[in-house]
Design a protein around this motif. Sequence first.
Motif, PDB file in Angstrom:
ATOM      1  N   SER A 364      33.097 -26.945  -0.586  1.00 30.99           N
ATOM      2  CA  SER A 364      32.136 -26.171  -1.574  1.00 30.99           C
ATOM      3  C   SER A 364      31.107 -25.749  -0.719  1.00 30.99           C
ATOM      4  O   SER A 364      29.895 -25.539  -1.276  1.00 30.99           O
ATOM      5  N   LYS A 368      31.266 -22.273  -4.858  1.00 36.83           N
ATOM      6  CA  LYS A 368      32.279 -22.623  -5.715  1.00 36.83           C
ATOM      7  C   LYS A 368      33.318 -23.200  -4.582  1.00 36.83           C
ATOM      8  O   LYS A 368      33.571 -22.238  -3.708  1.00 36.83           O
ATOM      9  N   GLU A 372      37.984 -24.951  -7.488  1.00 36.42           N
ATOM     10  CA  GLU A 372      37.202 -24.389  -8.661  1.00 36.42           C
ATOM     11  C   GLU A 372      37.475 -22.991  -9.303  1.00 36.42           C
ATOM     12  O   GLU A 372      37.960 -22.965 -10.371  1.00 36.42           O
ATOM     13  N   SER A 375      41.118 -22.760 -10.521  1.00 39.12           N
ATOM     14  CA  SER A 375      41.406 -23.949 -11.447  1.00 39.12           C
ATOM     15  C   SER A 375      42.480 -24.858 -11.028  1.00 39.12           C
ATOM     16  O   SER A 375      43.781 -25.170 -11.715  1.00 39.12           O
TER      17      SER A 375
END
Length: 580
Positions: A364, A368, A372, A375
């Motif tokens: 990260s 993001k 993330e 998903s």
Amino acid sequence: MKTGYTDRPILNLNEDLLGVKKYIDGLIDYITICSTPMTIAIQGDWGTGKTSIMNMIKDGIKDKCLYSWFNTWEYSQFNMSDELVISLLKSMVDSLNIKEENNNLNKSLKILANSLKSGTLMAIEMAAGDRVADTAEKVIDGFTNKDQADYFNSIKELKEQFQNHINYALKTSGKDRVIMFVDDLDRLNPEKAIELLEVLKNFLDCDNCVFILAIDYKVVYKGVKLKYNNVLDENKGKAFFEKIIQLPFKVPVVEYNLYNYVKHSLQEIGYSDDINVNLCVDLISNSIGKNPRAIKRLLNSALLLKKIQGDKLFIKENELILFGILCLQLSYEEVYNFFVTNLGDFNTFDELKKLTDENFYMESDEGKSLAEELSLDRDSILRVTKLMNSIINTIDQDNIKTPSEEKILNFINLVGISTITSAYLIDDSNTKLEDEYRYKNRELCKAIKSKMLEEITGIEFKVYQPRKNYDYWKRWNACVYFYHKLDDAEISVELHLITKIDTGITDVFYKVISTSSKMEDKLKVKNLLQEKLENLNGFAWNMDTGTYSMKFKNISECESDELVNLTSDKYKEIVDLIIC
């Protein structure tokens, strides 16, 4: 050669390629000797082969037992779900081929149909339990005394009549039991499925009868919860299931012989005889799994791409590569879309290998993480990396560890071809243009970051570029940013490169953003920076987002070095103003 795969289930034992014969033989032996009445549930997710198993059982018992087959899905498709119970009972009766002149069973079924339409199922259920007198007052208003008498007498006699018909049919045929198959129960509305199960239990739970139902426990549990307004816990749902079902049988998906099934299927669609079947099995196991319906979809896509490329161009190596890419396409849609959309980021083997590294999805450092944005949970990441490793192993079978540039280019081209069979990939004719701006803006931000690190010490500048499009952030935009604390308020100080694809104009924005969503924290940031930033020409405050922002200028016509110096100097001025 096979010209495609439909959703037709296996019809008999001779078609078994998945190696489940020992399970079918065991079920057949059990069905032909078990005590009755008996209800068996064939359980499994959609597409795992419940109907095929029932067909193979039917094929094995057809000479030993009477049988009946009822497909609930066929009736529900034609808005007949309200009459499903009657259709089921009528189908069972008709399958026995009883031709008696005085057949009171059909008369009882007609009365039952009227009762169901009148909403008196509860009275029917109670009547089946021989508590007719206690429930007479529950019959709806409007029944005459004669109607009530006919209704209750017919319902009370229904089970007895059905048993008599079973006995008569068996005596006439010389067989000792009737096997009733009820398919596709788990495709019904869960509440309707529960209603059907209750009727089976109340009216057809007869001696010498074995019911075989295709239904999953999850559907039963959901239906019971809906029927009782979500007041039942899982234990109560389980108790209901166990009351209806005496023997659950789960489709043995984990025991499926994929090697035999895949080898046979690939040969049917014209793939090379010496294709690496083991690698194909690995690709399937790490993606769509052993679901036969999903494998058929994969094979249909593979056959289409083979036809599009042409048999002469569809060499063995390309067969394997496209097979792997299709596995990704059909199992991890978001990852596939990300990969296709950002192919320009993976044009070397080292870049491709990143897709096999769990850390690549979790990092990260640039906003993001990929996990993330796509998903992906931890388990999904593990499965995706295993699949990507298998896919990359298809690039060059003779040189797996270091494939040539030519082989990598061939792989990238085949990824592009695979989009033809993607049901969900967004079709965007600007993709190549987006890739150009994506690369350009990312490299500019990296250069700006390097210059800022040279001129300002003690600050960790980072680059962020999204992997997919959002309302504000598009995948071709990019920014340089760092976090800083003012007293106890945390802020992010950012430089944005925002390009409008339709005009090619790239603007520079500077933003100072409160990282907290709390109103008091936003006000604190505003008060701490108001005097400094509002005196700097162009900054404006937005309370909703907690952001000071300023549009700097259009840098579309600037040369690269000029652009880096220009934007970095302004960025440094803002940084000095904030942290001094």
